[in-house]
Design a protein around this motif. Sequence first.
Motif, PDB file in Angstrom:
ATOM      1  N   PRO A 282       0.838  -1.211   0.000  1.00 14.46           N
ATOM      2  CA  PRO A 282       0.000   0.000   0.000  1.00 14.46           C
ATOM      3  C   PRO A 282       0.866   1.251   0.000  1.00 14.46           C
ATOM      4  N   THR A 284      -0.295   4.337   1.099  1.00 12.63           N
ATOM      5  CA  THR A 284      -0.713   5.301   2.117  1.00 12.63           C
ATOM      6  C   THR A 284      -0.955   4.580   3.443  1.00 12.63           C
ATOM      7  N   GLU A 286      -3.508   5.059   5.255  1.00 14.06           N
ATOM      8  CA  GLU A 286      -4.930   4.722   5.283  1.00 14.06           C
ATOM      9  C   GLU A 286      -5.144   3.289   4.790  1.00 14.06           C
ATOM     10  N   GLN A 287      -4.418   2.906   3.751  1.00  9.19           N
ATOM     11  CA  GLN A 287      -4.537   1.532   3.237  1.00  9.19           C
ATOM     12  C   GLN A 287      -4.003   0.512   4.238  1.00  9.19           C
ATOM     13  N   PRO A 291      -7.218  -1.908   4.791  1.00  7.86           N
ATOM     14  CA  PRO A 291      -6.935  -2.290   3.402  1.00  7.86           C
ATOM     15  C   PRO A 291      -8.177  -2.668   2.603  1.00  7.86           C
ATOM     16  N   SER A 296      -9.678   2.613   0.151  1.00  9.15           N
ATOM     17  CA  SER A 296      -8.365   1.997  -0.013  1.00  9.15           C
ATOM     18  C   SER A 296      -8.249   1.282  -1.351  1.00  9.15           C
ATOM     19  N   LYS A 299      -6.991   3.595  -4.088  1.00 10.02           N
ATOM     20  CA  LYS A 299      -5.667   4.191  -3.955  1.00 10.02           C
ATOM     21  C   LYS A 299      -4.640   3.411  -4.783  1.00 10.02           C
ATOM     22  N   TRP A 301      -1.409   1.168  -5.653  1.00 10.67           N
ATOM     23  CA  TRP A 301      -0.709   0.060  -5.011  1.00 10.67           C
ATOM     24  C   TRP A 301       0.608  -0.195  -5.734  1.00 10.67           C
TER      25      TRP A 301
END
Length: 507
Positions: A282, A284, A286-287, A291, A296, A299, A301
Amino acid sequence: MQPRPTPPFNSSTAGARRAVVGSAVPGAVSAAGGMAGMTNGTSVYALKELVARLQREQNKIQDLLGSLGFALRSLNNLNQFLELIPMIASRVTDATGGALVMCQPDGHLRLEQLHCSGDDDCNSVRLALEMATRQIAPSPALALKAVDSSSSALTSAAMLSLDRYACRYLGADFQIFGTAIIVQNIERGRLYVFSQEGDYTWSDTRENLVRLVADQTAVAIENNQLTHELRNKERLDRELELGAEIQAQLLPRQCPQIEGVDLAARCQTANKVGGDYYDFIPTTYEQLRAPDAPSSREKPWNFAIGDVMGKGVPAGLMMTMLRGMLRAEVLNSHSPAHLLQHLNWVMRTDLESSNRFVTLFCAQYDPLTQVLSYGNAAHNPPLLWQAATGQVLRLDADGMLLGLDMETHYQENQIQLQPGDTVIYYTDGFTEAADRDGRRFDEDNLIDSFGWACRNFTDSDEILQYLFDMLSRFVGHDREAEDDTTLVVMRITQPAEFRQLSTEPLV
Protein backbone atom coordinates in the motif's frame (compact mmCIF):
# COMPACT_ATOMS: atom_id res chain seq x y z
CA MET A 1 35.67 -54.25 8.80
CA GLN A 2 37.36 -51.56 6.71
CA PRO A 3 40.66 -52.38 4.92
CA ARG A 4 43.81 -51.34 6.79
CA PRO A 5 46.27 -49.24 4.80
CA THR A 6 49.34 -50.22 6.85
CA PRO A 7 50.62 -53.50 8.30
CA PRO A 8 50.57 -53.92 12.09
CA PHE A 9 53.69 -52.81 13.92
CA ASN A 10 55.64 -54.58 16.62
CA SER A 11 59.02 -54.00 18.17
CA SER A 12 60.69 -56.64 16.02
CA THR A 13 60.45 -54.30 12.99
CA ALA A 14 62.77 -51.83 14.75
CA GLY A 15 65.32 -54.29 16.12
CA ALA A 16 66.21 -57.94 16.19
CA ARG A 17 63.08 -60.00 15.72
CA ARG A 18 62.18 -62.21 18.67
CA ALA A 19 61.23 -65.79 17.99
CA VAL A 20 57.52 -66.25 18.56
CA VAL A 21 57.22 -69.42 20.59
CA GLY A 22 54.13 -70.84 22.25
CA SER A 23 50.43 -70.35 22.06
CA ALA A 24 48.23 -67.33 22.76
CA VAL A 25 48.58 -67.78 26.54
CA PRO A 26 51.99 -67.04 28.14
CA GLY A 27 53.64 -70.16 29.51
CA ALA A 28 51.39 -72.53 27.59
CA VAL A 29 54.19 -74.06 25.54
CA SER A 30 56.64 -74.20 28.45
CA ALA A 31 54.03 -76.01 30.51
CA ALA A 32 53.31 -78.37 27.63
CA GLY A 33 57.03 -79.00 27.09
CA GLY A 34 57.47 -80.12 30.72
CA MET A 35 54.86 -82.82 30.42
CA ALA A 36 57.22 -85.21 28.54
CA GLY A 37 59.15 -86.14 31.72
CA MET A 38 56.25 -86.42 34.07
CA THR A 39 54.53 -89.53 35.27
CA ASN A 40 51.13 -90.36 33.88
CA GLY A 41 49.33 -89.07 36.99
CA THR A 42 51.34 -85.90 37.06
CA SER A 43 50.77 -85.44 33.34
CA VAL A 44 47.01 -85.71 33.73
CA TYR A 45 47.03 -83.27 36.63
CA ALA A 46 49.20 -80.79 34.69
CA LEU A 47 46.95 -81.12 31.65
CA LYS A 48 43.87 -80.40 33.75
CA GLU A 49 45.57 -77.36 35.24
CA LEU A 50 46.50 -76.14 31.78
CA VAL A 51 42.93 -76.58 30.52
CA ALA A 52 41.55 -74.79 33.57
CA ARG A 53 44.01 -71.96 33.09
CA LEU A 54 43.12 -71.65 29.41
CA GLN A 55 39.45 -71.61 30.36
CA ARG A 56 40.03 -68.88 32.94
CA GLU A 57 41.98 -66.79 30.43
CA GLN A 58 39.27 -67.25 27.82
CA ASN A 59 36.53 -66.29 30.26
CA LYS A 60 38.50 -63.20 31.30
CA ILE A 61 38.93 -62.13 27.69
CA GLN A 62 35.24 -62.71 26.95
CA ASP A 63 34.21 -60.71 30.01
CA LEU A 64 36.47 -57.80 29.09
CA LEU A 65 35.34 -57.73 25.48
CA GLY A 66 31.74 -58.07 26.62
CA SER A 67 32.17 -55.05 28.90
CA LEU A 68 33.67 -53.11 26.01
CA GLY A 69 30.74 -54.05 23.77
CA PHE A 70 28.27 -52.94 26.44
CA ALA A 71 30.11 -49.61 26.80
CA LEU A 72 29.95 -49.16 23.04
CA ARG A 73 26.20 -49.85 22.89
CA SER A 74 25.49 -47.42 25.73
CA LEU A 75 27.94 -44.77 24.54
CA ASN A 76 27.04 -41.31 25.83
CA ASN A 77 30.49 -39.78 26.15
CA LEU A 78 33.26 -40.63 23.70
CA ASN A 79 36.06 -39.49 26.03
CA GLN A 80 34.87 -41.82 28.77
CA PHE A 81 34.81 -44.70 26.31
CA LEU A 82 38.32 -43.92 25.06
CA GLU A 83 39.58 -44.08 28.64
CA LEU A 84 38.74 -47.79 28.66
CA ILE A 85 40.58 -48.68 25.45
CA PRO A 86 44.24 -48.88 26.60
CA MET A 87 43.21 -50.74 29.77
CA ILE A 88 41.06 -53.30 27.93
CA ALA A 89 43.70 -53.83 25.24
CA SER A 90 46.43 -54.46 27.81
CA ARG A 91 44.24 -56.72 29.98
CA VAL A 92 43.12 -59.03 27.16
CA THR A 93 46.77 -59.50 26.11
CA ASP A 94 48.30 -59.73 29.61
CA ALA A 95 50.51 -56.75 28.75
CA THR A 96 51.97 -54.06 30.99
CA GLY A 97 49.90 -51.24 29.51
CA GLY A 98 48.40 -49.55 26.48
CA ALA A 99 48.26 -46.13 24.86
CA LEU A 100 45.92 -44.36 22.44
CA VAL A 101 47.40 -41.75 20.09
CA MET A 102 44.91 -39.72 18.02
CA CYS A 103 45.23 -37.31 15.11
CA GLN A 104 43.74 -33.89 15.89
CA PRO A 105 41.76 -31.73 13.41
CA ASP A 106 44.77 -29.43 12.93
CA GLY A 107 47.05 -32.32 11.95
CA HIS A 108 48.90 -32.68 15.26
CA LEU A 109 49.26 -36.05 16.98
CA ARG A 110 48.36 -36.28 20.66
CA LEU A 111 48.63 -38.97 23.32
CA GLU A 112 44.95 -39.26 24.12
CA GLN A 113 44.87 -42.01 26.78
CA LEU A 114 47.46 -44.07 28.66
CA HIS A 115 47.15 -47.07 30.99
CA CYS A 116 50.02 -48.70 32.91
CA SER A 117 50.02 -51.39 35.57
CA GLY A 118 52.50 -49.38 37.67
CA ASP A 119 52.56 -45.62 38.30
CA ASP A 120 56.36 -45.51 38.23
CA ASP A 121 56.47 -46.82 34.68
CA CYS A 122 53.62 -44.59 33.50
CA ASN A 123 55.57 -41.34 33.70
CA SER A 124 58.47 -42.66 31.62
CA VAL A 125 56.12 -44.23 29.06
CA ARG A 126 54.10 -41.00 28.80
CA LEU A 127 57.26 -38.97 28.28
CA ALA A 128 58.52 -41.38 25.60
CA LEU A 129 55.25 -41.39 23.63
CA GLU A 130 54.83 -37.62 23.86
CA MET A 131 58.36 -37.19 22.52
CA ALA A 132 57.48 -39.59 19.69
CA THR A 133 54.34 -37.62 18.72
CA ARG A 134 56.30 -34.36 18.66
CA GLN A 135 58.64 -35.82 16.05
CA ILE A 136 55.79 -36.00 13.51
CA ALA A 137 55.36 -32.56 11.97
CA PRO A 138 51.70 -31.53 11.47
CA SER A 139 50.62 -31.34 7.86
CA PRO A 140 47.34 -30.93 5.94
CA ALA A 141 47.56 -34.63 5.08
CA LEU A 142 47.05 -35.46 8.75
CA ALA A 143 44.00 -33.21 9.09
CA LEU A 144 40.72 -35.00 9.61
CA LYS A 145 39.17 -33.28 6.63
CA ALA A 146 41.57 -35.08 4.27
CA VAL A 147 39.48 -37.69 2.49
CA ASP A 148 41.23 -38.56 -0.77
CA SER A 149 43.39 -41.65 -1.18
CA SER A 150 46.67 -39.74 -1.54
CA SER A 151 46.09 -38.02 1.80
CA SER A 152 45.36 -41.40 3.40
CA ALA A 153 48.70 -42.72 2.11
CA LEU A 154 50.56 -39.74 3.58
CA THR A 155 48.82 -40.29 6.90
CA SER A 156 49.87 -43.95 6.92
CA ALA A 157 53.50 -43.00 6.25
CA ALA A 158 53.41 -40.55 9.14
CA MET A 159 51.96 -43.19 11.44
CA LEU A 160 54.71 -45.66 10.50
CA SER A 161 57.25 -43.02 11.45
CA LEU A 162 55.46 -42.67 14.77
CA ASP A 163 55.85 -46.42 15.33
CA ARG A 164 59.60 -46.18 14.84
CA TYR A 165 59.93 -43.19 17.18
CA ALA A 166 57.80 -44.90 19.83
CA CYS A 167 60.00 -47.99 19.75
CA ARG A 168 63.16 -45.88 19.89
CA TYR A 169 62.09 -43.75 22.88
CA LEU A 170 60.61 -46.65 24.87
CA GLY A 171 63.84 -48.64 24.49
CA ALA A 172 64.73 -52.29 24.04
CA ASP A 173 63.15 -53.33 27.37
CA PHE A 174 59.66 -52.87 25.92
CA GLN A 175 57.87 -55.28 23.62
CA ILE A 176 55.41 -53.03 21.72
CA PHE A 177 52.68 -53.67 19.17
CA GLY A 178 50.73 -50.96 17.35
CA THR A 179 47.72 -51.09 15.03
CA ALA A 180 45.69 -48.50 13.14
CA ILE A 181 42.34 -47.00 14.11
CA ILE A 182 40.59 -46.48 10.78
CA VAL A 183 37.42 -44.42 10.42
CA GLN A 184 35.89 -44.05 6.96
CA ASN A 185 39.09 -45.24 5.27
CA ILE A 186 41.20 -42.65 7.09
CA GLU A 187 43.71 -43.58 9.78
CA ARG A 188 42.65 -41.49 12.74
CA GLY A 189 45.15 -42.82 15.26
CA ARG A 190 47.13 -45.76 16.69
CA LEU A 191 46.48 -48.16 19.53
CA TYR A 192 49.70 -49.34 21.22
CA VAL A 193 50.08 -52.20 23.70
CA PHE A 194 53.44 -52.79 25.42
CA SER A 195 55.05 -55.10 27.95
CA GLN A 196 58.26 -55.11 29.99
CA GLU A 197 58.16 -58.84 30.79
CA GLY A 198 61.34 -60.48 29.56
CA ASP A 199 59.62 -63.61 28.22
CA TYR A 200 56.64 -61.74 26.72
CA THR A 201 55.95 -62.55 23.07
CA TRP A 202 53.43 -61.27 20.55
CA SER A 203 51.39 -64.19 19.24
CA ASP A 204 48.85 -63.97 16.40
CA THR A 205 46.04 -64.27 18.94
CA ARG A 206 47.29 -61.31 20.97
CA GLU A 207 47.75 -59.17 17.87
CA ASN A 208 44.23 -60.02 16.68
CA LEU A 209 42.80 -59.08 20.07
CA VAL A 210 44.48 -55.66 19.87
CA ARG A 211 43.09 -55.19 16.36
CA LEU A 212 39.64 -56.12 17.63
CA VAL A 213 39.81 -53.47 20.36
CA ALA A 214 41.08 -50.93 17.79
CA ASP A 215 38.14 -51.73 15.50
CA GLN A 216 35.71 -51.20 18.38
CA THR A 217 37.39 -47.86 19.02
CA ALA A 218 36.92 -46.89 15.37
CA VAL A 219 33.23 -47.82 15.56
CA ALA A 220 32.80 -45.64 18.66
CA ILE A 221 34.51 -42.66 16.98
CA GLU A 222 32.42 -43.01 13.83
CA ASN A 223 29.18 -43.43 15.80
CA ASN A 224 30.01 -40.32 17.78
CA GLN A 225 30.72 -38.41 14.58
CA LEU A 226 27.46 -39.57 12.98
CA THR A 227 25.56 -38.62 16.14
CA HIS A 228 26.98 -35.09 16.01
CA GLU A 229 26.14 -34.82 12.30
CA LEU A 230 22.61 -36.01 12.97
CA ARG A 231 22.14 -33.49 15.77
CA ASN A 232 23.49 -30.71 13.56
CA LYS A 233 21.13 -31.75 10.78
CA GLU A 234 18.18 -31.81 13.16
CA ARG A 235 19.14 -28.36 14.43
CA LEU A 236 19.46 -27.06 10.88
CA ASP A 237 16.11 -28.59 9.93
CA ARG A 238 14.49 -26.84 12.90
CA GLU A 239 16.08 -23.56 11.84
CA LEU A 240 14.93 -24.06 8.25
CA GLU A 241 11.41 -24.82 9.39
CA LEU A 242 11.42 -21.66 11.50
CA GLY A 243 12.84 -19.67 8.59
CA ALA A 244 10.24 -21.07 6.22
CA GLU A 245 7.50 -20.21 8.69
CA ILE A 246 8.76 -16.63 9.05
CA GLN A 247 9.14 -16.24 5.29
CA ALA A 248 5.65 -17.59 4.66
CA GLN A 249 4.29 -15.01 7.09
CA LEU A 250 6.15 -12.20 5.30
CA LEU A 251 4.79 -13.08 1.86
CA PRO A 252 1.25 -11.78 1.20
CA ARG A 253 -1.34 -14.09 2.73
CA GLN A 254 -3.86 -12.99 0.13
CA CYS A 255 -4.08 -10.62 -2.77
CA PRO A 256 -5.39 -7.12 -1.97
CA GLN A 257 -8.74 -5.82 -3.20
CA ILE A 258 -7.94 -3.27 -5.90
CA GLU A 259 -10.67 -1.55 -7.88
CA GLY A 260 -11.02 -3.08 -11.35
CA VAL A 261 -8.23 -5.64 -10.88
CA ASP A 262 -8.33 -9.44 -10.54
CA LEU A 263 -5.17 -10.78 -8.86
CA ALA A 264 -3.67 -14.22 -8.25
CA ALA A 265 -0.22 -15.16 -6.93
CA ARG A 266 1.83 -18.21 -5.93
CA CYS A 267 5.39 -18.83 -4.72
CA GLN A 268 6.86 -22.35 -4.74
CA THR A 269 10.26 -22.65 -3.06
CA ALA A 270 12.81 -25.27 -4.08
CA ASN A 271 14.10 -25.43 -0.49
CA LYS A 272 12.28 -24.82 2.76
CA VAL A 273 13.54 -21.24 2.62
CA GLY A 274 13.85 -19.52 -0.74
CA GLY A 275 15.13 -16.34 -2.32
CA ASP A 276 12.07 -15.40 -4.39
CA TYR A 277 10.05 -12.40 -3.26
CA TYR A 278 6.81 -10.75 -4.28
CA ASP A 279 4.67 -8.19 -2.52
CA PHE A 280 1.65 -5.90 -2.81
CA ILE A 281 2.50 -2.71 -0.97
CA PRO A 282 0.00 0.00 0.00
CA THR A 283 1.13 3.53 -0.72
CA THR A 284 -0.71 5.30 2.12
CA TYR A 285 -1.16 4.78 5.85
CA GLU A 286 -4.93 4.72 5.28
CA GLN A 287 -4.54 1.53 3.24
CA LEU A 288 -2.45 -0.01 6.00
CA ARG A 289 -5.09 0.71 8.63
CA ALA A 290 -8.10 -0.40 6.53
CA PRO A 291 -6.93 -2.29 3.40
CA ASP A 292 -10.47 -3.53 2.55
CA ALA A 293 -12.18 -0.12 2.81
CA PRO A 294 -13.71 1.19 -0.48
CA SER A 295 -11.44 4.25 -0.37
CA SER A 296 -8.37 2.00 -0.01
CA ARG A 297 -9.30 -0.01 -3.09
CA GLU A 298 -9.11 3.14 -5.20
CA LYS A 299 -5.67 4.19 -3.96
CA PRO A 300 -2.47 3.33 -5.87
CA TRP A 301 -0.71 0.06 -5.01
CA ASN A 302 2.88 -0.99 -5.55
CA PHE A 303 3.77 -4.38 -7.03
CA ALA A 304 7.21 -5.89 -6.46
CA ILE A 305 8.78 -9.15 -7.54
CA GLY A 306 12.42 -10.07 -7.03
CA ASP A 307 14.96 -12.83 -6.72
CA VAL A 308 17.97 -13.02 -4.39
CA MET A 309 20.78 -14.96 -6.06
CA GLY A 310 21.00 -18.29 -4.27
CA LYS A 311 18.67 -20.38 -2.16
CA GLY A 312 18.28 -21.39 1.46
CA VAL A 313 18.54 -19.39 4.67
CA PRO A 314 21.03 -16.69 3.45
CA ALA A 315 18.82 -15.83 0.48
CA GLY A 316 15.74 -15.83 2.70
CA LEU A 317 17.36 -13.44 5.18
CA MET A 318 18.36 -11.09 2.37
CA MET A 319 14.85 -11.20 1.00
CA THR A 320 13.43 -10.32 4.42
CA MET A 321 15.74 -7.30 4.66
CA LEU A 322 14.75 -6.21 1.14
CA ARG A 323 11.06 -6.40 1.99
CA GLY A 324 11.36 -4.13 5.02
CA MET A 325 13.37 -1.50 3.19
CA LEU A 326 11.10 -1.53 0.15
CA ARG A 327 7.93 -1.08 2.19
CA ALA A 328 9.44 1.88 4.03
CA GLU A 329 10.44 3.53 0.73
CA VAL A 330 6.96 3.06 -0.76
CA LEU A 331 5.30 4.81 2.19
CA ASN A 332 7.61 7.77 1.56
CA SER A 333 5.84 8.26 -1.79
CA HIS A 334 8.82 7.47 -4.02
CA SER A 335 8.30 6.46 -7.64
CA PRO A 336 9.44 2.99 -8.82
CA ALA A 337 12.70 4.29 -10.31
CA HIS A 338 13.54 6.24 -7.17
CA LEU A 339 12.70 3.20 -5.04
CA LEU A 340 15.25 1.13 -6.94
CA GLN A 341 17.82 3.90 -6.75
CA HIS A 342 17.50 4.21 -2.97
CA LEU A 343 17.53 0.44 -2.42
CA ASN A 344 20.68 0.13 -4.50
CA TRP A 345 22.44 2.75 -2.36
CA VAL A 346 21.26 1.37 0.98
CA MET A 347 21.77 -2.35 0.30
CA ARG A 348 25.02 -2.19 -1.65
CA THR A 349 27.31 -2.71 1.37
CA ASP A 350 25.35 -5.67 2.74
CA LEU A 351 24.96 -7.30 -0.67
CA GLU A 352 28.61 -6.80 -1.57
CA SER A 353 29.88 -8.34 1.69
CA SER A 354 27.61 -11.38 1.25
CA ASN A 355 28.58 -11.88 -2.42
CA ARG A 356 24.90 -11.81 -3.34
CA PHE A 357 22.89 -9.62 -5.66
CA VAL A 358 19.19 -8.96 -6.12
CA THR A 359 17.01 -8.58 -9.20
CA LEU A 360 13.84 -6.58 -8.59
CA PHE A 361 10.95 -5.33 -10.70
CA CYS A 362 8.94 -2.58 -9.05
CA ALA A 363 5.70 -1.06 -10.37
CA GLN A 364 2.95 1.26 -9.17
CA TYR A 365 -0.63 0.88 -10.38
CA ASP A 366 -3.28 3.60 -10.14
CA PRO A 367 -6.81 2.11 -10.24
CA LEU A 368 -8.41 5.42 -11.25
CA THR A 369 -6.30 5.91 -14.37
CA GLN A 370 -5.19 2.27 -14.92
CA VAL A 371 -1.66 3.52 -15.55
CA LEU A 372 1.17 1.16 -14.62
CA SER A 373 4.50 2.88 -13.87
CA TYR A 374 7.51 0.62 -13.50
CA GLY A 375 11.26 0.31 -13.14
CA ASN A 376 13.46 -2.75 -13.38
CA ALA A 377 16.71 -3.82 -11.68
CA ALA A 378 17.65 -6.55 -14.19
CA HIS A 379 14.69 -8.79 -13.31
CA ASN A 380 12.77 -10.88 -15.84
CA PRO A 381 10.54 -8.33 -17.60
CA PRO A 382 6.83 -8.96 -16.90
CA LEU A 383 4.65 -9.89 -19.87
CA LEU A 384 1.55 -7.93 -20.93
CA TRP A 385 -1.16 -9.58 -23.02
CA GLN A 386 -3.20 -6.86 -24.75
CA ALA A 387 -6.82 -7.90 -25.16
CA ALA A 388 -7.38 -5.54 -28.09
CA THR A 389 -4.58 -6.94 -30.26
CA GLY A 390 -3.88 -10.38 -28.77
CA GLN A 391 -0.18 -9.51 -28.65
CA VAL A 392 2.26 -10.07 -25.79
CA LEU A 393 4.61 -7.20 -24.84
CA ARG A 394 7.62 -7.20 -22.53
CA LEU A 395 7.51 -4.50 -19.84
CA ASP A 396 11.19 -3.66 -19.43
CA ALA A 397 13.26 -0.69 -18.28
CA ASP A 398 17.00 -0.16 -18.07
CA GLY A 399 18.72 -0.81 -14.75
CA MET A 400 21.46 -2.94 -13.15
CA LEU A 401 21.22 -5.54 -10.39
CA LEU A 402 20.81 -4.12 -6.90
CA GLY A 403 24.14 -3.95 -5.09
CA LEU A 404 26.31 -4.08 -8.19
CA ASP A 405 27.04 -0.45 -9.02
CA MET A 406 26.42 2.66 -6.91
CA GLU A 407 26.34 4.92 -9.98
CA THR A 408 23.76 3.00 -11.99
CA HIS A 409 20.63 4.85 -13.14
CA TYR A 410 17.18 3.26 -13.17
CA GLN A 411 14.78 4.13 -15.97
CA GLU A 412 11.04 4.48 -15.39
CA ASN A 413 8.36 3.69 -18.00
CA GLN A 414 4.57 3.85 -18.03
CA ILE A 415 1.79 2.07 -19.89
CA GLN A 416 -1.96 2.56 -20.11
CA LEU A 417 -3.85 -0.67 -19.41
CA GLN A 418 -7.24 -1.55 -20.89
CA PRO A 419 -10.08 -3.87 -19.77
CA GLY A 420 -9.08 -7.48 -20.47
CA ASP A 421 -5.34 -6.71 -20.44
CA THR A 422 -3.36 -9.20 -18.36
CA VAL A 423 0.09 -8.82 -16.83
CA ILE A 424 2.20 -11.64 -15.38
CA TYR A 425 5.15 -11.01 -13.09
CA TYR A 426 7.45 -14.03 -12.72
CA THR A 427 10.89 -15.20 -11.56
CA ASP A 428 13.43 -17.20 -13.54
CA GLY A 429 12.24 -20.41 -11.90
CA PHE A 430 9.75 -20.49 -14.77
CA THR A 431 12.02 -19.80 -17.72
CA GLU A 432 15.08 -21.67 -16.38
CA ALA A 433 13.20 -24.86 -15.45
CA ALA A 434 14.59 -27.82 -17.45
CA ASP A 435 13.18 -31.17 -18.57
CA ARG A 436 15.01 -34.50 -18.38
CA ASP A 437 16.94 -33.69 -21.56
CA GLY A 438 18.17 -30.37 -20.19
CA ARG A 439 15.96 -28.19 -22.40
CA ARG A 440 14.73 -24.98 -20.78
CA PHE A 441 11.10 -23.90 -20.61
CA ASP A 442 12.39 -20.43 -21.69
CA GLU A 443 10.50 -17.22 -22.36
CA ASP A 444 9.07 -18.29 -25.74
CA ASN A 445 7.21 -21.24 -24.19
CA LEU A 446 5.97 -18.98 -21.42
CA ILE A 447 4.71 -16.40 -23.93
CA ASP A 448 2.88 -19.06 -25.97
CA SER A 449 1.29 -20.61 -22.88
CA PHE A 450 0.41 -17.19 -21.48
CA GLY A 451 -1.25 -16.07 -24.70
CA TRP A 452 -3.33 -19.27 -24.93
CA ALA A 453 -4.43 -18.95 -21.31
CA CYS A 454 -5.51 -15.31 -21.75
CA ARG A 455 -7.60 -16.21 -24.83
CA ASN A 456 -9.33 -19.12 -23.10
CA PHE A 457 -9.65 -18.04 -19.45
CA THR A 458 -11.11 -14.91 -17.88
CA ASP A 459 -10.09 -15.56 -14.27
CA SER A 460 -6.59 -14.84 -12.92
CA ASP A 461 -6.59 -17.99 -10.79
CA GLU A 462 -7.31 -20.11 -13.87
CA ILE A 463 -4.48 -18.46 -15.79
CA LEU A 464 -2.05 -18.96 -12.91
CA GLN A 465 -3.02 -22.62 -12.47
CA TYR A 466 -2.74 -23.30 -16.21
CA LEU A 467 0.78 -21.85 -16.39
CA PHE A 468 1.96 -23.88 -13.39
CA ASP A 469 0.40 -27.01 -14.93
CA MET A 470 2.21 -26.38 -18.22
CA LEU A 471 5.51 -25.96 -16.37
CA SER A 472 4.98 -29.15 -14.38
CA ARG A 473 4.09 -31.09 -17.53
CA PHE A 474 7.21 -29.80 -19.29
CA VAL A 475 9.61 -30.58 -16.44
CA GLY A 476 7.96 -33.84 -15.36
CA HIS A 477 5.39 -34.32 -12.62
CA ASP A 478 7.71 -36.56 -10.60
CA ARG A 479 10.68 -34.16 -10.60
CA GLU A 480 11.36 -31.61 -7.89
CA ALA A 481 11.97 -27.98 -8.80
CA GLU A 482 15.60 -26.89 -8.90
CA ASP A 483 14.81 -23.22 -8.24
CA ASP A 484 12.15 -21.12 -6.56
CA THR A 485 9.20 -20.36 -8.84
CA THR A 486 6.97 -17.32 -8.37
CA LEU A 487 4.11 -16.02 -10.52
CA VAL A 488 1.70 -13.10 -10.10
CA VAL A 489 -1.24 -12.62 -12.49
CA MET A 490 -2.94 -9.23 -12.78
CA ARG A 491 -6.05 -8.81 -15.02
CA ILE A 492 -7.96 -5.57 -15.67
CA THR A 493 -11.70 -6.17 -15.35
CA GLN A 494 -13.34 -2.77 -16.00
CA PRO A 495 -12.72 0.56 -17.76
CA ALA A 496 -10.76 3.32 -16.07
CA GLU A 497 -12.53 6.21 -14.41
CA PHE A 498 -9.92 8.58 -15.88
CA ARG A 499 -7.75 7.99 -18.92
CA GLN A 500 -4.27 9.61 -19.01
CA LEU A 501 -2.07 7.82 -21.51
CA SER A 502 -2.24 6.22 -24.93
CA THR A 503 -2.34 2.45 -25.23
CA GLU A 504 1.34 2.21 -26.28
CA PRO A 505 4.19 1.99 -23.75
CA LEU A 506 6.26 5.10 -23.28
CA VAL A 507 9.97 4.75 -24.06
